[in-house]
Design an enzyme around this catalytic site. Structure first.
Site, short mmCIF file in Angstrom:
data_model
loop_
_atom_site.label_atom_id
_atom_site.label_comp_id
_atom_site.label_asym_id
_atom_site.label_seq_id
_atom_site.Cartn_x
_atom_site.Cartn_y
_atom_site.Cartn_z
N LYS A 70 -79.34 -2.72 -80.36
CA LYS A 70 -80.52 -2.31 -81.12
C LYS A 70 -81.68 -1.99 -80.17
CE LYS A 70 -84.11 -3.96 -82.92
NZ LYS A 70 -85.10 -2.90 -82.67
N CYS B 40 -91.96 -6.63 -67.22
CA CYS B 40 -91.94 -8.10 -67.32
C CYS B 40 -92.12 -8.75 -65.96
CB CYS B 40 -90.65 -8.56 -67.98
SG CYS B 40 -89.21 -7.72 -67.33
N GLU C 236 -99.43 -13.19 -70.48
CA GLU C 236 -98.88 -11.91 -70.08
C GLU C 236 -99.64 -10.80 -70.81
OE1 GLU C 236 -94.92 -10.87 -71.54
OE2 GLU C 236 -94.42 -10.17 -69.54
P1 NAD Z 1 -90.61 -7.94 -79.12
O1 NAD Z 1 -90.02 -9.12 -78.48
O2 NAD Z 1 -91.18 -8.10 -80.48
O3 NAD Z 1 -89.51 -6.77 -79.21
C1 NAD Z 1 -88.39 -6.65 -78.37
C2 NAD Z 1 -87.18 -6.25 -79.20
O4 NAD Z 1 -86.87 -7.29 -80.12
C3 NAD Z 1 -87.39 -5.00 -80.07
O5 NAD Z 1 -86.19 -4.28 -80.11
C4 NAD Z 1 -87.72 -5.59 -81.42
O6 NAD Z 1 -87.44 -4.73 -82.49
C5 NAD Z 1 -86.82 -6.80 -81.45
N1 NAD Z 1 -87.23 -7.87 -82.34
C6 NAD Z 1 -88.47 -8.17 -82.80
N2 NAD Z 1 -88.43 -9.26 -83.57
C7 NAD Z 1 -87.15 -9.67 -83.61
C8 NAD Z 1 -86.47 -10.76 -84.24
N3 NAD Z 1 -87.13 -11.65 -84.98
N4 NAD Z 1 -85.15 -10.89 -84.05
C9 NAD Z 1 -84.46 -10.02 -83.29
N5 NAD Z 1 -85.05 -8.97 -82.67
C10 NAD Z 1 -86.37 -8.80 -82.83
O7 NAD Z 1 -91.65 -7.33 -78.16
P2 NAD Z 1 -92.87 -6.37 -78.61
O8 NAD Z 1 -93.56 -6.85 -79.84
O9 NAD Z 1 -92.40 -4.99 -78.62
O10 NAD Z 1 -93.83 -6.62 -77.39
C11 NAD Z 1 -94.65 -7.76 -77.42
C12 NAD Z 1 -94.72 -8.42 -76.08
O11 NAD Z 1 -93.40 -8.65 -75.60
C13 NAD Z 1 -95.35 -7.61 -74.99
O12 NAD Z 1 -96.73 -7.66 -75.00
C14 NAD Z 1 -94.76 -8.29 -73.79
O13 NAD Z 1 -95.48 -9.45 -73.50
C15 NAD Z 1 -93.39 -8.67 -74.21
N6 NAD Z 1 -92.36 -7.76 -73.74
C16 NAD Z 1 -91.56 -8.16 -72.70
C17 NAD Z 1 -90.58 -7.32 -72.23
C18 NAD Z 1 -89.67 -7.68 -71.12
O14 NAD Z 1 -89.07 -6.80 -70.52
N7 NAD Z 1 -89.49 -8.95 -70.79
C19 NAD Z 1 -90.43 -6.06 -72.80
C20 NAD Z 1 -91.24 -5.67 -73.87
C21 NAD Z 1 -92.19 -6.55 -74.33
#
Ligand code: NAD
Ligand code: MN
Length: 488
Positions: free
Chosen positions: A194, A302, A399
């Site tokens: 996904k 990250c 972060e």
């Molecule tokens: P997120 O964790 O919400 O999203 C990451 C992925 O998880 C997306 O595909 C999203 O659709 C999915 N997701 C969201 N809620 C979920 C759930 N309950 N169960 C399963 N999958 C789920 O991240 P975001 O809201 O897009 O970004 C928010 C913060 O996340 C950023 O500000 C940053 O701090 C962090 N982030 C970290 C990385 C990394 O590479 N470690 C990457 C993107 C974002």
């Protein structure tokens, strides 16, 4: 070097580049359906959402929203493909598919890079020179492992795990897909992936590559949607192994929902890396490294070096040099080859960055940003700097995931270690010094999965990547990256 008065001039040399927009035509579609069992299929609920170009704020394409029934169909297709084709296949043959996919990615890398920049906002220079070469390299690397697993785990009998459910973020859409899919397939597993809701387009083009490579139907399935689609996948009973990269808060939720089930889990979460600059560091290189460490990909990384720890004796000079360099960075059109800093990935992310920056200012840290103009539409944030930051400030702890650097000082190596480790995260760190023994001693004490020395953000498919503490667990990349996808 003799220093003339002229050389010490504070004003940077700014060059006016003529615009150099990328003009290669790309096969952008109006609508992207789900990829299930080898075919593109409409979502069962009939709904679609828009993916926006963050540099303009305008919609690019309609993306299918997968319902629970679609996730279920994808998991079933993956199970069927696992039992009846992929897992029993000789490993040498599996490797050939991965090599074919890697070569097709190379052939199409220009158009994939452009699509990645259009959908996610990253500069074309990065998607073209960093993301896409690494995407292909990961498929090549794991293609090579496919028939050599017994050498990876000598004396063991590595077996595949089954169906992997993989959820990825928006910061490196294709690269995260490659990190997840390539080792899973090499070990004989099948996949339901996904992508993130703001950056699904290139994953669907990767699905076309799977078709072109003749990958058997169901070996990789791609379901698009937001968090609820991700949750449906994670919670599905037909999944044997979960790999997640994203925020620490969602990672914690996933760990809770998986606890007590038989599912294997790896998490790659946030970071708040320290870039540590000693007074004996090659200063110009260190300035460039620190700039690259935080402003690369708009700070949507990250492992970004978002905390600068600079030795007190060189603080003023180092900060002055950083400011001069920041003043020369080009912010704007991601498709322009001169652009250093592209668009923030989404309106929501821009709001998050702004909110954290506002709290830094309210808490009394000193804020610096260049005066560069920003495009009128779309989502933008100037590369910026906080000085006078103390360890208790939110900009030192949380972060930000945007182009914002927080500067602190230290006096001794011991203090540098203590400050660098003073975080709930532990994904990466950087050390800048002329002295090799100092690098080794520091690296030994830093609680971070990756430690770079006199460089930053260097990646190779052969080296493992992953975190300590709340940055997650499990490793991706290299031989270590096979481990989550085998049972021994
Ligand atoms: P997120 O964790 O919400 O999203 C990451 C992925 O998880 C997306 O595909 C999203 O659709 C999915 N997701 C969201 N809620 C979920 C759930 N309950 N169960 C399963 N999958 C789920 O991240 P975001 O809201 O897009 O970004 C928010 C913060 O996340 C950023 O500000 C940053 O701090 C962090 N982030 C970290 C990385 C990394 O590479 N470690 C990457 C993107 C974002
Ligand atoms: Mn988008």
């Amino acid at each position: 070097m003799a220093k003339s008065k002229k050389k010490k001039s504070k004003s940077p040399v700014t060059l006016d580049f003529a615009p150099a927009p990328e003009s290669t035509p790309v096969p952008l579609r109006k609508q992207y359906d789900l990829f299930i069992d080898g075919d593109f299929v409409a979502p069962s609920g009939g709904s679609y959402f828009r993916s926006v170009n963050p540099a303009t704020g305008k919609p690019l394409a309609r993306i299918a929203k997968a319902e629970d029934a679609d996730v279920d169909a994808a998991v079933k297709a993956a199970r069927e493909a696992y039992e009846n084709g992929w897992q029993p296949m000789p490993s040498l043959e599996r490797g050939k598919y991965l090599f074919r996919i890697a070569r097709l990615i190379q052939e199409k890398s220009r158009e994939l890079a452009i699509l990645e920049s259009m959908d996610g906002g990253k500069p074309i220079r990065e998607s073209r020179d960093f993301d896409l070469p690494l995407v292909a390299a990961h498929f090549f690397h794991y293609a090579g492992w496919a028939d050599k697993l017994s050498y990876a785990f000598p004396g063991k009998n590595p077996k595949s795990v089954g169906v992997a459910g993989q959820v990825i973020p928006w910061n490196f859409p294709l690269l995260m897909a490659a990190w997840k899919i390539a080792p899973a397939l090499a070990c004989g597993n099948t996949v339901v992936l996904k992508p993130a809701e703001t950056t699904s387009i290139t994953a669907m083009h990767l699905a076309e590559i799977f078709q072109e490579a003749g990958l058997p139907p169901g070996v990789v399935n791609i379901v698009t949607g937001a968090g609820d689609t991700g949750a449906a996948l994670i919670e599905h009973e037909g999944i044997d192994k979960i790999a997640f990269t994203g925020s620490t808060s969602v990672g914690k939720k996933i760990a809770e929902s998986v606890a007590g089930t038989r599912k294997k889990l790896t998490l790659e979460l946030g970071g708040k890396a320290a870039n540590i600059v000693f007074d004996d560091a090659p200063i110009e290189e260190a300035v460039e490294g620190v700039i690259n460490g935080i402003f690369f990909n708009q700070g949507h990384v990250c492992c970004a070096g978002s905390r600068l720890l600079v030795q007190e004796s060189i603080h003023d000079e180092f900060v002055a040099r950083l400011k001069r360099r920041i003043d020369t960075l080009i912010v704007g059109d991601p498709l322009d080859k001169n652009t250093d800093i592209g668009a923030i990935n989404s309106k929501a992310q821009l709001k998050r960055v702004q909110k954290l920056v506002d709290s830094g200012i309210a808490e009394g840290a000193e804020f610096y940003e260049p005066k560069c103009p920003l495009p009128e539409n779309g989502f933008w944030f100037r590369p910026s700097l906080f000085t006078n930051v103390s360890a208790s400030h939110s900009v030192a702890k949380e972060e930000i995931f945007g182009p914002v650097l927080s500067v602190m000082t230290f006096r001794t190596p011991a203090e540098a270690v203590q400050r660098a480790n003073n975080t709930c995260y532990g994904l990466s760190a950087g050390i800048w010094t002329d002295k090799g023994s100092k690098i080794l001693a520091m690296a030994d004490q830093l609680k971070a999965g990756v430690v770079w020395a006199n460089t930053y953000n260097k990646f190779d498919p052969a080296s493992p990547f992953g975190g300590y503490k709340e940055s997650g667990f499990g490793r991706e990349g290299g031989l270590h990256g096979l481990l989550p996808y085998v049972s021994l």
